[in-house]
Design a protein around this motif. Structure first.
Motif, mmCIF file in Angstrom:
data_model
loop_
_atom_site.group_PDB
_atom_site.id
_atom_site.type_symbol
_atom_site.label_atom_id
_atom_site.label_comp_id
_atom_site.label_asym_id
_atom_site.label_seq_id
_atom_site.Cartn_x
_atom_site.Cartn_y
_atom_site.Cartn_z
ATOM 1 N N ALA A 144 12.243 -78.465 36.065
ATOM 2 C CA ALA A 144 12.227 -78.782 34.637
ATOM 3 C C ALA A 144 11.504 -77.668 33.883
ATOM 4 C CB ALA A 144 11.557 -80.125 34.380
ATOM 5 N N SER A 165 14.800 -76.260 21.861
ATOM 6 C CA SER A 165 14.783 -76.761 23.240
ATOM 7 C C SER A 165 16.157 -77.243 23.662
ATOM 8 C CB SER A 165 13.760 -77.892 23.375
ATOM 9 O OG SER A 165 12.458 -77.438 23.103
ATOM 10 N N ARG A 166 16.802 -77.990 22.785
ATOM 11 C CA ARG A 166 18.124 -78.500 23.126
ATOM 12 C C ARG A 166 19.143 -77.366 23.233
ATOM 13 N NH1 ARG A 166 20.061 -83.143 25.441
ATOM 14 N NH2 ARG A 166 22.325 -82.984 25.308
ATOM 15 N N TRP A 169 18.547 -75.515 26.519
ATOM 16 C CA TRP A 169 18.974 -76.279 27.694
ATOM 17 C C TRP A 169 20.490 -76.187 27.882
ATOM 18 C CZ3 TRP A 169 18.344 -82.321 28.332
ATOM 19 C CH2 TRP A 169 18.623 -82.666 29.663
ATOM 20 N N GLU A 170 21.244 -76.376 26.806
ATOM 21 C CA GLU A 170 22.691 -76.420 26.939
ATOM 22 C C GLU A 170 23.325 -75.040 27.108
ATOM 23 O OE1 GLU A 170 24.795 -78.752 24.178
ATOM 24 O OE2 GLU A 170 23.492 -80.502 24.338
ATOM 25 N N ALA A 173 20.279 -73.137 30.468
ATOM 26 C CA ALA A 173 19.701 -73.833 31.623
ATOM 27 C C ALA A 173 20.367 -75.178 31.841
ATOM 28 C CB ALA A 173 18.194 -74.011 31.427
ATOM 29 N N THR A 178 15.746 -80.952 33.060
ATOM 30 C CA THR A 178 15.512 -81.217 31.645
ATOM 31 C C THR A 178 14.754 -80.040 31.031
ATOM 32 O OG1 THR A 178 14.554 -82.758 30.029
ATOM 33 C CG2 THR A 178 13.320 -82.400 32.044
ATOM 34 N N VAL A 179 14.804 -79.965 29.716
ATOM 35 C CA VAL A 179 13.967 -79.035 28.947
ATOM 36 C C VAL A 179 13.234 -79.880 27.922
ATOM 37 C CG1 VAL A 179 13.899 -77.059 27.384
ATOM 38 C CG2 VAL A 179 15.509 -77.066 29.306
ATOM 39 N N CYS A 198 7.942 -84.604 32.501
ATOM 40 C CA CYS A 198 8.795 -83.987 33.519
ATOM 41 C C CYS A 198 8.515 -84.576 34.899
ATOM 42 C CB CYS A 198 8.571 -82.472 33.537
ATOM 43 S SG CYS A 198 9.133 -81.620 32.048
#
Length: 397
Positions: A144, A165-166, A169-170, A173, A178-179, A198
């Motif tokens: 994470a 962050s979102r 992540w997409e 990563a 999760t991020v 996390c």
């Protein structure tokens, strides 16, 4: 020669951050030397050189138009300082000074790419202890990331970090567990709170990724909070990534902001020229079935007043001469026999009308009240639960 680039820093008491800021200014000088364009930099508070000294030096060398770019990932005015106010004070000291203010640096796709590079460096297998046993292999699904921002008292700025962050992540990563998002100060969750989330999600390795430009006191606080949490959770592999730092990728983003502001995409200090606004048509709602016929007037650009002019002429033809106060016709005038619902009388009520009381407003003529009758009546089946959305008004997400 192009206008000079002025880099604006928020200031720090940490000498490491000041030194890295200076190295980045030197990197941009080397990059923009071929344009040609001068590069200078200064801090709003807490560090040298002050922004005022940098501006005074540029003005002394004959520059009266600057491109100012704030070195900020979020554009938090409370943390970076009041840049427009500071620049306004400098314009009072230098009356010939004009400037264009560029946009903040993030979230730019190239900034996200730099974060992905820092994450890849931290994910590399680096055993901490020399033992005979090989290190336990941890899959990406058990890894994470906690993306850590400065934190602000402005909820909109904190929401922007969540958005980053979102996006990260997409786009960079998607294979990780999760991020999560955390902040150094001013708001929750802190770094320990992000790490704990996390762990509860099942992560065996957590990488703390600072959403910070340069090293300094903020980075040290992030690492200190992460290490303090890790001391009480020995089974969790916690790693800390580096900041974005002085690099060519970051220089590319700043030069892009410079060129964008130079092309007119920034916030100019010059007074705005206000064009005369177009004449607005009347917006008073008409009762259903009694609206004036504006279709014929639309082709000629006429407004509602022009559209009802034929009806006014008809009324004038019926009574060509005004009645005097002592006219005998007034004595025989039967007020009760007047048709107050006549379309001609409706057409007269275009200018100077008195506001109706609440009981006189027809429900079908008001925005947001369609489908409702008078007070006490039950709403029709097609009546909405709340006010109808108005055209041209963005809905709240």
């Amino acid at each position: 020669m192009k206008p000079p680039l002025l880099l604006i820093g928020h200031g720090t008491h940490d000498e490491t951050g000041v030194a890295e800021f200076g190295r980045f200014v030197h990197r941009l000088r080397c990059r923009l030397d071929g344009l040609p364009a001068e590069v200078s930099g200064g801090f709003i508070t807490n560090a040298r050189p002050p922004l005022g000294d940098s501006i005074a030096s540029l003005v002394a060398r004959g520059h009266h138009h600057l491109i100012a770019v704030p070195l900020s990932l979020t554009g938090d005015r409370r943390a970076l300082g009041d840049i427009p106010g500071t620049m306004a004070l400098e314009q009072e000291r230098h009356p010939t000074l004009e400037y264009d203010l560029g946009r903040p640096l993030g979230p730019d796709p190239r900034v996200l790419k730099l974060l992905a590079e820092r994450l890849a460096d931290a994910r590399a297998e680096m055993p901490r202890f020399v033992t005979d046993e090989p290190p336990a292999e941890i899959s990406p699904g058990e890894t994470a990331v906690v993306l850590v921002g400065h934190g602000s008292t402005d909820p909109a700025v904190n929401a922007e970090v969540h958005r980053v962050s979102r996006l990260f992540w997409e786009t960079h990563a998607p294979d990780l567990l999760t991020v999560e998002t955390a902040y150094v100060s001013h708001t929750r969750p802190g770094v320990p709170g992000g790490l704990e989330r996390c762990r509860r999600l099942g992560a065996k390795r957590v990488i703390v990724l600072p959403y910070v430009l340069f090293a300094g006191g903020v980075l040290e606080r992030i690492w200190a909070q992460a290490l303090a949490y890790g001391a009480n959770h020995e089974g969790l592999d916690i790693r800390c990534a580096e900041v974005i730092g002085d690099c060519e990728g970051l220089a590319d983003v700043v030069i892009d902001r410079y060129e964008e502001a130079l092309a007119g995409g920034g916030q100019s200090s010059a007074p705005a020229v206000h064009e005369p606004s177009a004449v607005l048509t009347a917006t008073r709602p008409f009762p259903a079935g009694r609206a004036p016929d504006v279709a014929a007037a639309a082709g000629t650009g006429a407004g509602l007043v022009t559209a009802v002019a034929p009806r006014l002429n008809t009324i004038r033809a019926v009574r060509p001469e005004p009645l005097s106060s002592d006219s005998p016709e007034l004595e025989s005038l039967d007020v009760e026999s007047l048709d107050l619902e006549s379309p001609e009388l409706e057409a007269l009520d275009v200018e100077g009308f008195e506001p109706e009381t609440e009981g006189e407003i027809e429900a079908d003529t008001m925005i947001g009240m369609t489908g409702r009758g008078e007070a006490g009546d039950k709403p029709r089946g097609d009546a909405p639960d709340g006010p109808l959305a108005q055209p041209g008004v963005a809905s709240v997400v």
